[in-house]
Design a protein around this motif. Structure first.
Motif, PDB file in Angstrom:
ATOM      1  N   GLY B 217       0.803  -1.216   0.000  1.00 49.42           N
ATOM      2  CA  GLY B 217       0.000   0.000   0.000  1.00 49.42           C
ATOM      3  C   GLY B 217       0.834   1.263   0.000  1.00 49.42           C
ATOM      4  N   ARG B 219       2.298   3.177  -2.050  1.00 52.74           N
ATOM      5  CA  ARG B 219       2.218   4.296  -2.989  1.00 52.74           C
ATOM      6  C   ARG B 219       0.800   4.566  -3.499  1.00 52.74           C
ATOM      7  N   ILE B 220      -0.201   4.009  -2.852  1.00 49.79           N
ATOM      8  CA  ILE B 220      -1.550   4.278  -3.327  1.00 49.79           C
ATOM      9  C   ILE B 220      -1.883   5.752  -3.079  1.00 49.79           C
ATOM     10  N   VAL B 222      -3.855   8.350  -1.625  1.00 49.88           N
ATOM     11  CA  VAL B 222      -4.832   8.274  -0.546  1.00 49.88           C
ATOM     12  C   VAL B 222      -5.907   9.344  -0.723  1.00 49.88           C
ATOM     13  N   THR B 223      -7.066   9.043  -0.223  1.00 48.89           N
ATOM     14  CA  THR B 223      -8.176   9.979  -0.389  1.00 48.89           C
ATOM     15  C   THR B 223      -8.761  10.417   0.943  1.00 48.89           C
ATOM     16  N   GLY B 224      -8.182   9.990   2.007  1.00 49.99           N
ATOM     17  CA  GLY B 224      -8.692  10.432   3.288  1.00 49.99           C
ATOM     18  C   GLY B 224      -8.836   9.329   4.306  1.00 49.99           C
ATOM     19  N   ASP B 225      -8.915   8.101   3.844  1.00 52.37           N
ATOM     20  CA  ASP B 225      -9.011   6.983   4.763  1.00 52.37           C
ATOM     21  C   ASP B 225      -7.969   5.962   4.324  1.00 52.37           C
ATOM     22  N   SER B 226      -6.798   6.062   4.895  1.00 57.34           N
ATOM     23  CA  SER B 226      -5.660   5.320   4.373  1.00 57.34           C
ATOM     24  C   SER B 226      -5.868   3.810   4.432  1.00 57.34           C
ATOM     25  N   LEU B 227      -6.391   3.312   5.539  1.00 52.14           N
ATOM     26  CA  LEU B 227      -6.536   1.872   5.652  1.00 52.14           C
ATOM     27  C   LEU B 227      -7.554   1.332   4.649  1.00 52.14           C
TER      28      LEU B 227
END
Lengths: 125, 245
Positions: B217, B219-220, B222-227
């Motif tokens: 995970g 380098r994904i 993120v949009t606000g909710d990493s998990l």
């Protein structure tokens, strides 16, 4: 540097960075002259793992927009050897983060250093 | 003792001492690689002229998903030898073991002349044979699977004629490694680079714990909710790419 300057630096980096990169060699982050500074960032999570650790933090820009940023560090083995441990930060800590921007992925960074709540600046390998 | 007495008649003890020193000195040079090492200087590739085939693979390389090491899969021999993490060399009479901390890579260099049996499978670290030529340890490695030549996506083909040649030399307390890659599919001629390593007598190699579920995970966007992003991305992760010959 103010948030406005940080935002401007980031936009310039995104638009003019050269798309030639590689992950371990660091060329995914080609513009090392432009150091982005994130004042008053809030720690979300430190993933202390190999092959690369990641620090996720929230940052609000000058327009009041808050987003989560994703900072890459060396792997946990190398961090430990450099004296950086998994308890470096806690979720909710307010810190200042210095980083280089990724050449193509938005809000993806290579971290350079972090200024902890006590004012200590810690270089991040 | 008779030999020594004869020597006394013809040579001085000083000669004997010098002779013995030379003999033991040579042996010491040949058996002094054991211990911990850490890279001092990483060399640049010399003579790197790629083929059209290599360029085609490179053009399709997607850095966000095509590097197996980001899923905790150990890199092949070429990238293993360029790691900045420590390594340990263990010399034995019949073999030399090289342990790389990064990705827990273990190599076995056969020093007793045994050639690879016919059934020997290909592997990312191949089959290595070594021999001393003076004070230089020369290691030739064959039976290599296709793997990444570098982080940019240049490939190593795993062609039957492909191989690596390592030349290890001790320079005082520093180790020099001249590393050559032969790959007729991807490079118009052999390419070479030279690294140097510093001895680390008290080196402690750490276990390289790497869990793909944690690592992939990294380098994904993120949009606000990493998990949640991490889990979503893992569900969509692609199969391990193959590098064409």
């Amino acid at each position: 540097m103010s948030k406005i300057k940080a935002s401007a630096c980031f936009l310039v980096t995104i638009f003019f960075s050269v798309i030639t990169f590689s992950h371990h060699g660091g060329s995914m982050y080609p513009d090392r002259e432009t150091e982005l500074i994130f004042d008053n960032a809030i720690i979300d999570e430190l993933l202390f793992v190999n092959p690369h650790a990641r620090l996720l933090f929230s940052w609000t820009d000058s327009d009041g927009n808050t987003a989560v940023w994703d900072g890459e560090l060396s792997g946990s083995n190398e961090l430990v050897r450099s004296g950086v441990y998994s308890d470096l930060v806690e979720p909710g800590d307010r810190v200042t983060i210095k980083a280089w921007a990724h050449s193509s992925i938005p809000r993806n960074l290579r971290l350079v250093s972090i200024i902890l709540p006590n004012g200590q600046e810690v270089p991040l390998p | 003792m008779k030999f020594i007495r004869n020597l006394k008649g013809t040579c001085s003890w000083r000669f004997i001492v010098v002779f013995a020193f030379l003999i033991t000195g040579v042996n010491a040079q040949e058996s002094n690689l054991s211990g911990g090492w850490i890279m001092n200087e990483r060399g640049s590739w010399q003579g790197l002229v790629t083929t059209e085939s290599a360029e085609l693979v490179l053009a399709k390389f997607d850095r966000s998903v095509d590097d197996p090491s980001m899923r905790c899969i150990a890199p092949g021999l070429i990238r293993a030898t360029e790691s900045q993490a420590p390594l340990e060399i263990v010399e034995q009479d019949h073999q030399i073991l090289i342990l790389y901390e990064a990705f827990n890579v273990l190599r076995r260099v056969h020093m007793d002349g045994r050639i690879a049996p016919e059934w020997m499978p290909l592997s990312p670290v191949g089959y290595s044979m070594g021999n001393w030529q003076g004070d230089e340890l020369i290691v030739e490695t064959t039976h290599l699977t296709p793997h990444l030549f570098n982080d940019d996506g240049l490939p190593f083909s795993g062609h039957p004629e492909g191989k690596t040649i390592e030349r290890y030399r001790l320079l005082n307390n520093r180790l020099e490694l001249e590393f050559t890659v032969v790959d007729p599919i991807n490079f118009q001629r052999p390419v070479t680079r030279t690294h140097t390593f510093n001895r680390v007598p008290d080196a402690t190699l750490l276990h390289f714990h790497c869990d793909p579920l944690e690592a992939t995970g990294w380098r994904i966007p993120v949009t606000g909710d990493s998990l949640r992003d991490l889990l979503r991305w893992l569900e969509l992760r692609p199969a391990i790419p193959t590098i064409p010959h």
